[in-house]
Motif scaffolding. Structure first.
Motif, PDB file in Angstrom:
ATOM      1  N   THR A 138       2.136  -0.435  -1.566  1.00  0.00           N
ATOM      2  CA  THR A 138       0.988   0.442  -1.336  1.00  0.00           C
ATOM      3  C   THR A 138       1.113   1.788  -2.042  1.00  0.00           C
ATOM      4  OG1 THR A 138       2.057   1.157   0.717  1.00  0.00           O
ATOM      5  CG2 THR A 138       0.406  -0.599   0.876  1.00  0.00           C
ATOM      6  N   ARG A 139       2.304   2.153  -2.490  1.00  0.00           N
ATOM      7  CA  ARG A 139       2.469   3.417  -3.195  1.00  0.00           C
ATOM      8  C   ARG A 139       1.853   3.336  -4.593  1.00  0.00           C
ATOM      9  NH1 ARG A 139       5.726   7.231  -1.669  1.00  0.00           N
ATOM     10  NH2 ARG A 139       4.078   8.353  -2.745  1.00  0.00           N
ATOM     11  N   ARG A 140       1.283   4.427  -5.066  1.00  0.00           N
ATOM     12  CA  ARG A 140       0.636   4.439  -6.373  1.00  0.00           C
ATOM     13  C   ARG A 140       1.347   5.407  -7.311  1.00  0.00           C
ATOM     14  NH1 ARG A 140      -0.572   0.297  -5.266  1.00  0.00           N
ATOM     15  NH2 ARG A 140      -2.602  -0.627  -4.820  1.00  0.00           N
ATOM     16  N   LEU A 141       2.663   5.332  -7.312  1.00  0.00           N
ATOM     17  CA  LEU A 141       3.460   6.172  -8.198  1.00  0.00           C
ATOM     18  C   LEU A 141       3.565   5.537  -9.577  1.00  0.00           C
ATOM     19  CD1 LEU A 141       6.391   7.027  -5.780  1.00  0.00           C
ATOM     20  CD2 LEU A 141       4.797   8.684  -6.748  1.00  0.00           C
ATOM     21  N   ARG A 142       3.676   6.361 -10.586  1.00  0.00           N
ATOM     22  CA  ARG A 142       3.883   5.871 -11.945  1.00  0.00           C
ATOM     23  C   ARG A 142       5.337   6.084 -12.358  1.00  0.00           C
ATOM     24  NH1 ARG A 142      -1.252   7.898 -15.640  1.00  0.00           N
ATOM     25  NH2 ARG A 142      -2.898   6.757 -14.495  1.00  0.00           N
ATOM     26  N   SER A 143       5.828   5.190 -13.191  1.00  0.00           N
ATOM     27  CA  SER A 143       7.137   5.408 -13.800  1.00  0.00           C
ATOM     28  C   SER A 143       7.041   6.609 -14.732  1.00  0.00           C
ATOM     29  CB  SER A 143       7.573   4.167 -14.581  1.00  0.00           C
ATOM     30  OG  SER A 143       7.677   3.043 -13.717  1.00  0.00           O
ATOM     31  N   THR A 144       8.085   7.385 -14.780  1.00  0.00           N
ATOM     32  CA  THR A 144       8.063   8.597 -15.611  1.00  0.00           C
ATOM     33  C   THR A 144       9.472   8.962 -16.032  1.00  0.00           C
ATOM     34  OG1 THR A 144       7.356  10.919 -15.680  1.00  0.00           O
ATOM     35  CG2 THR A 144       8.208  10.117 -13.584  1.00  0.00           C
ATOM     36  N   ARG A 145       9.584   9.456 -17.249  1.00  0.00           N
ATOM     37  CA  ARG A 145      10.866   9.900 -17.791  1.00  0.00           C
ATOM     38  C   ARG A 145      11.933   8.828 -17.568  1.00  0.00           C
ATOM     39  NH1 ARG A 145      10.668  16.434 -16.319  1.00  0.00           N
ATOM     40  NH2 ARG A 145       8.492  16.709 -16.966  1.00  0.00           N
ATOM     41  N   PHE A 146      12.984   9.147 -16.818  1.00  0.00           N
ATOM     42  CA  PHE A 146      14.077   8.181 -16.636  1.00  0.00           C
ATOM     43  C   PHE A 146      13.914   7.338 -15.373  1.00  0.00           C
ATOM     44  CE2 PHE A 146      15.333  12.292 -14.867  1.00  0.00           C
ATOM     45  CZ  PHE A 146      15.697  11.965 -13.572  1.00  0.00           C
ATOM     46  N   VAL A 147      12.790   7.462 -14.687  1.00  0.00           N
ATOM     47  CA  VAL A 147      12.568   6.736 -13.434  1.00  0.00           C
ATOM     48  C   VAL A 147      11.622   5.570 -13.665  1.00  0.00           C
ATOM     49  CG1 VAL A 147      11.762   6.875 -11.050  1.00  0.00           C
ATOM     50  CG2 VAL A 147      12.934   8.830 -12.086  1.00  0.00           C
ATOM     51  N   GLU A 148      12.056   4.373 -13.285  1.00  0.00           N
ATOM     52  CA  GLU A 148      11.211   3.174 -13.325  1.00  0.00           C
ATOM     53  C   GLU A 148      10.878   2.807 -11.885  1.00  0.00           C
ATOM     54  OE1 GLU A 148       9.082   0.191 -15.366  1.00  0.00           O
ATOM     55  OE2 GLU A 148      10.243   1.865 -16.193  1.00  0.00           O
ATOM     56  N   VAL A 149       9.596   2.887 -11.543  1.00  0.00           N
ATOM     57  CA  VAL A 149       9.162   2.600 -10.180  1.00  0.00           C
ATOM     58  C   VAL A 149       8.814   1.118 -10.069  1.00  0.00           C
ATOM     59  CG1 VAL A 149       7.425   3.074  -8.414  1.00  0.00           C
ATOM     60  CG2 VAL A 149       8.324   4.946  -9.824  1.00  0.00           C
ATOM     61  N   LEU A 150       9.456   0.429  -9.115  1.00  0.00           N
ATOM     62  CA  LEU A 150       9.179  -0.979  -8.854  1.00  0.00           C
ATOM     63  C   LEU A 150       8.511  -1.095  -7.496  1.00  0.00           C
ATOM     64  CD1 LEU A 150      12.593  -2.560  -9.974  1.00  0.00           C
ATOM     65  CD2 LEU A 150      10.574  -2.074 -11.371  1.00  0.00           C
ATOM     66  N   ARG A 151       7.282  -1.582  -7.470  1.00  0.00           N
ATOM     67  CA  ARG A 151       6.560  -1.750  -6.210  1.00  0.00           C
ATOM     68  C   ARG A 151       6.733  -3.176  -5.704  1.00  0.00           C
ATOM     69  NH1 ARG A 151       3.140   1.769  -9.013  1.00  0.00           N
ATOM     70  NH2 ARG A 151       2.055   0.051 -10.019  1.00  0.00           N
ATOM     71  N   THR A 152       6.882  -3.326  -4.404  1.00  0.00           N
ATOM     72  CA  THR A 152       7.099  -4.651  -3.828  1.00  0.00           C
ATOM     73  C   THR A 152       6.417  -4.767  -2.476  1.00  0.00           C
ATOM     74  OG1 THR A 152       8.787  -6.225  -3.073  1.00  0.00           O
ATOM     75  CG2 THR A 152       9.267  -3.890  -2.768  1.00  0.00           C
TER      76      THR A 152
END
Length: 358
Positions: free
Chosen positions: A133-147
């Protein structure tokens, strides 16, 4: 102080502890909770200033490059910040700020102690797991994985980390090279981080088992797991003073059909030990996914059960051991085998079976 006093001079005194990464990297909400306004934060981050804008809404409170631990803490702060609608008053001065976020993938494996992934500070990216449900974007050195299926986090120090099996699946999903995948999976089993069954189950749920880079690696994983379990079985017999069995033999009725192979057999007691190498294959044959699904009947399990029933009808006691039981409770498994051997004197004599090398 006057109106002309620089903003940096009017900052509240912050408790910066050089050995505490949670005091060197703070979110905007944490700074506000400490009495630092957005204008003061921006002033501190001007070119040549003492602070840096590490990630959206996350600040590094010293000049110079961030350490691996600072990048890790910053990634969790970024991924764990509450939604915009819930941010007002969301953080207190002692709030870790991670929310439900946890580290996964290669960075999590580094925290779990995998030698093959290298040092945390050398990683170019940090994977962070968050709810779908989170709507974060990957940015710089962070890769966001939604599950949709957040696991319960493990803890490495104060850092929330995905369990090894989940971290492996997320690392494998981002690793196209078959040799790298094989290295990760075999290390997981060889160094005792987890069992093959749980790894294959997680890969199956992530729908990764069909990938070319994964197919051969899973075979290597199962072979490694089998070798580790056999070594533990040998160690159990010797360390707990059990009689020496004959190892890895085929049982057969005289002049009749084969009865199947067993990992250890005590002919004078008619007791056999069989390691369960079926469980990983059960996950391979099953149809499953992170959103649920139907699990098909496992032919390997059916064959195993039929063999065991046949042997027990002939008077042979079959002790079923799993790699997990041997890893987690070796003394208890030794007691189970010893009890079966001692009980042999009270049973009816078993049918004579031939013992052949396997």
């Amino acid at each position: 102080m006057t109106q002309n006093t620089p903003l940096s001079a009017r900052l509240p005194r912050l408790p910066l502890h050089p050995d505490d990464v949670t005091q060197r990297v703070l979110s905007a909400a944490q700074l506000r909770a400490r009495g630092v306004s957005a204008a003061q934060t921006s002033a501190q981050c001007l070119p040549g200033g003492p602070w840096q804008h590490l990630l959206p809404g996350v600040y590094l409170l010293h000049p110079g490059p961030p350490t691996g631990q600072e990048r890790l803490h910053g990634a969790l702060l970024y991924a764990g910040r509450p939604p915009v609608s819930a941010r007002r008053g969301a953080a207190g001065p002692s709030d870790a700020g991670y929310g439900e976020a946890m580290v996964t993938g290669v960075a999590a494996l580094a925290l779990h102690g995998f030698a093959s992934v290298g040092e945390l500070g050398a990683l170019h990216r940090i994977d962070v797991l968050v709810p779908r449900t989170r709507r974060l974007r990957s940015t710089r050195f962070v890769e966001v994985l939604r599950t949709a299926s957040m696991p319960g986090p493990a803890r490495v120090g104060e850092v929330p980390v995905a369990p090894v099996e989940r971290a492996l699946a997320d690392a494998v999903a981002a690793t196209p090279d078959a040799a790298d995948v094989r290295r990760l999976l075999t290390e997981a089993v060889r160094d005792g981080h987890c069992e093959p069954a749980s790894v294959v189950r997680e890969l199956s749920e992530a729908k990764l088992l069909g990938r070319p880079a994964v197919v051969g690696a899973v075979d290597a994983l199962l072979a490694e797991g089998r070798a580790v379990a056999e070594a533990r079985l040998y160690a159990m017999v010797r360390e707990y003073g059990l009689p020496e069995p004959v190892w890895n033999v085929e049982l057969r009725l005289p002049g009749g059909p084969g009865l199947g192979g067993v990992d250890a057999y005590w002919p004078d007691h008619a007791v056999a030990v069989e390691l369960d190498s079926r469980a990983p294959r059960h996950a391979v044959h099953g149809v499953s996914g992170r959103r649920g699904g139907r699990v098909q009947e496992d032919p390997q399990w059916s064959a195993y059960a039929a063999k065991r029933e046949h042997l027990e009808r002939l008077g042979v006691t079959v002790v079923h051991l799993t790699p997990r039981k041997l890893r987690e409770a070796l003394d208890q498994q030794a007691t189970v085998v010893r009890t079966a051997l001692m009980a042999a004197a009270d049973r009816e004599p078993a049918a004579y079976v031939m013992v052949l090398p396997r």
